[in-house]
Design an enzyme around this catalytic site. Sequence first.
Site, short mmCIF file in Angstrom:
data_model
loop_
_atom_site.label_atom_id
_atom_site.label_comp_id
_atom_site.label_asym_id
_atom_site.label_seq_id
_atom_site.Cartn_x
_atom_site.Cartn_y
_atom_site.Cartn_z
N LYS A 201 12.22 -11.95 -7.89
CA LYS A 201 12.38 -11.51 -6.51
C LYS A 201 11.47 -10.31 -6.28
CE LYS A 201 14.41 -11.22 -2.44
NZ LYS A 201 14.19 -12.26 -1.42
N PHE A 202 10.73 -10.31 -5.18
CA PHE A 202 9.87 -9.18 -4.86
C PHE A 202 10.69 -8.11 -4.16
CE2 PHE A 202 6.72 -7.20 -1.85
CZ PHE A 202 6.06 -6.46 -2.83
N ILE A 203 10.81 -6.95 -4.81
CA ILE A 203 11.55 -5.82 -4.24
C ILE A 203 10.62 -5.09 -3.28
CG2 ILE A 203 12.89 -3.75 -4.73
CD1 ILE A 203 14.05 -6.31 -5.96
N GLU A 275 9.89 0.49 -17.98
CA GLU A 275 9.47 0.55 -16.59
C GLU A 275 10.53 -0.06 -15.67
OE1 GLU A 275 5.48 -0.57 -15.83
OE2 GLU A 275 4.71 0.72 -17.43
N ASN A 290 6.29 -1.28 -22.09
CA ASN A 290 4.97 -1.16 -22.68
C ASN A 290 5.12 -0.60 -24.08
OD1 ASN A 290 2.85 -1.99 -20.74
ND2 ASN A 290 3.87 -0.48 -19.45
N ARG A 292 3.17 0.77 -26.28
CA ARG A 292 1.96 1.53 -26.65
C ARG A 292 1.99 2.87 -25.93
NH1 ARG A 292 -0.43 1.12 -21.73
NH2 ARG A 292 -0.25 -0.87 -20.64
N ARG A 338 -6.64 9.45 -11.76
CA ARG A 338 -7.59 8.70 -12.57
C ARG A 338 -8.96 8.77 -11.89
NH1 ARG A 338 -4.60 3.38 -15.14
NH2 ARG A 338 -2.53 4.32 -15.40
#
Length: 458
Positions: A201-203, A275, A290, A292, A338
């Site tokens: 589902k896209f929040i 995450e 993740n 790493r 960045r």
Amino acid sequence: MFKKILIANRGEIALRIIRACKDMGIETVAVYSEIDEDSAHVHMADRAICIGPATSKKSYLNIDNIISAALVTKCEAIHPGYGFLSENSKLVEACELNDIKFIGPSKEHMEKMGNKSEAKKTMIEAGVPVVPGSQGSTNKAEEAFEVAKKIGFPVIIKAASGGGGRGMRIVYCENEFIEKFNMAKSESATAFNDDAMYVEKFIEEPRHIEFQILADHYGNVIHLGERDCTLQRRNQKVLEEAPCAIIGEDLRNKMGEMALRAAKSVHYTNAGTIEFLLDKHNDFYFIEMNTRIQVEHPVTEMVTGIDLIKEQIKIAYGERLNITQDQIKINGHAIECRINAEDPSKDFRPSPGEIEGYFPPGGYGVRMDSHIYSGYKIPPTYDSMIGKLIVWGKDRNEAIDRMKRALDELAITGINTNIEFEKALVSNEKFLKNQLDTSFIDKEMFNNKVTETEANKC
């Protein structure tokens, strides 16, 4: 402690690891491709070995050559940095076969948590809240479509082995699903050699929040607070902050406890990142882990005073964590921008070439992690990120003011960069008011109402 470590990476992260090793009295071996012969990490390491031609597949992704370089130089451990082979279990396996320590998690942890659909099933079993969606992965568009219809549109299609936004599509309308699924599947197969996909589902209007964890081999697991990685473009992070200024102590504790539960449920070791998506109602959902070090790890270091690379090395060597959860204190606010060699006026087209001049910013609370220098030629072969500008302030407002000043000081000539874009971002009125979600850059910086337009088409 290890006497010699090989760094299986390039650019600013290779320099970052070399510096941590030098602080610890550890010798370093750099590896480089033919096109990277003049890169700063090659000159700063105690020794450097060429591992192949410019293409990543024949150099930085070449496990045999990297292992050979470690064996020839009698390295006891390999640090993979981020990207390239950092989440490749085959490198971990090769290290084990050759009695070389891999500075990261085990092969089993990497495979279990690196595959998004497997990680999701594991989190459900552990009682960690997850976004509704697939119970497993599939490469069949029709199967995925049935899942999408059950959970309701909009949905997001993701590569099971993906990262960095590759193999990912948002779908608002049923009639677009099959086409976008196949596009994402093809992209995933090319980028990760794996066409397994899953659907969630896209929040809408979420924040992207991640918790940094450290775990040793003796069952000790801590988190170092959260990073707000909401500001993204095409699913690539642009600016990160620590901590998240809208998260209070109660919510931080709740999310942190879930992050610890996630790591403990698989007996994870070394550094990792849990995450979450945080919606406007302060409900949060696990999305991935993740396994790493992250690009944005410096903002956590700035507010906790803990060197994450050193902690990774010490854990890999077998040392116990010498920090407990109650000793972790978040001090002030940090922001990272960045810095990329790209042209924002031409859809952020990469801008390789020779740097004519470079003047990094300085002063109290300013850190510049970069491998560039005047005369350095940025190759066209790799990611366009050439540095990270990190600042600290006693609160978010001071950190923003310091970032504005640092961006004004930063000068890179000879190529195009996104410095002016970052200046506009940190001066945006809604950014200053902390009114953010993951579509912020599209909506506010480009006036691109993608969500509304595509939803209306349905």
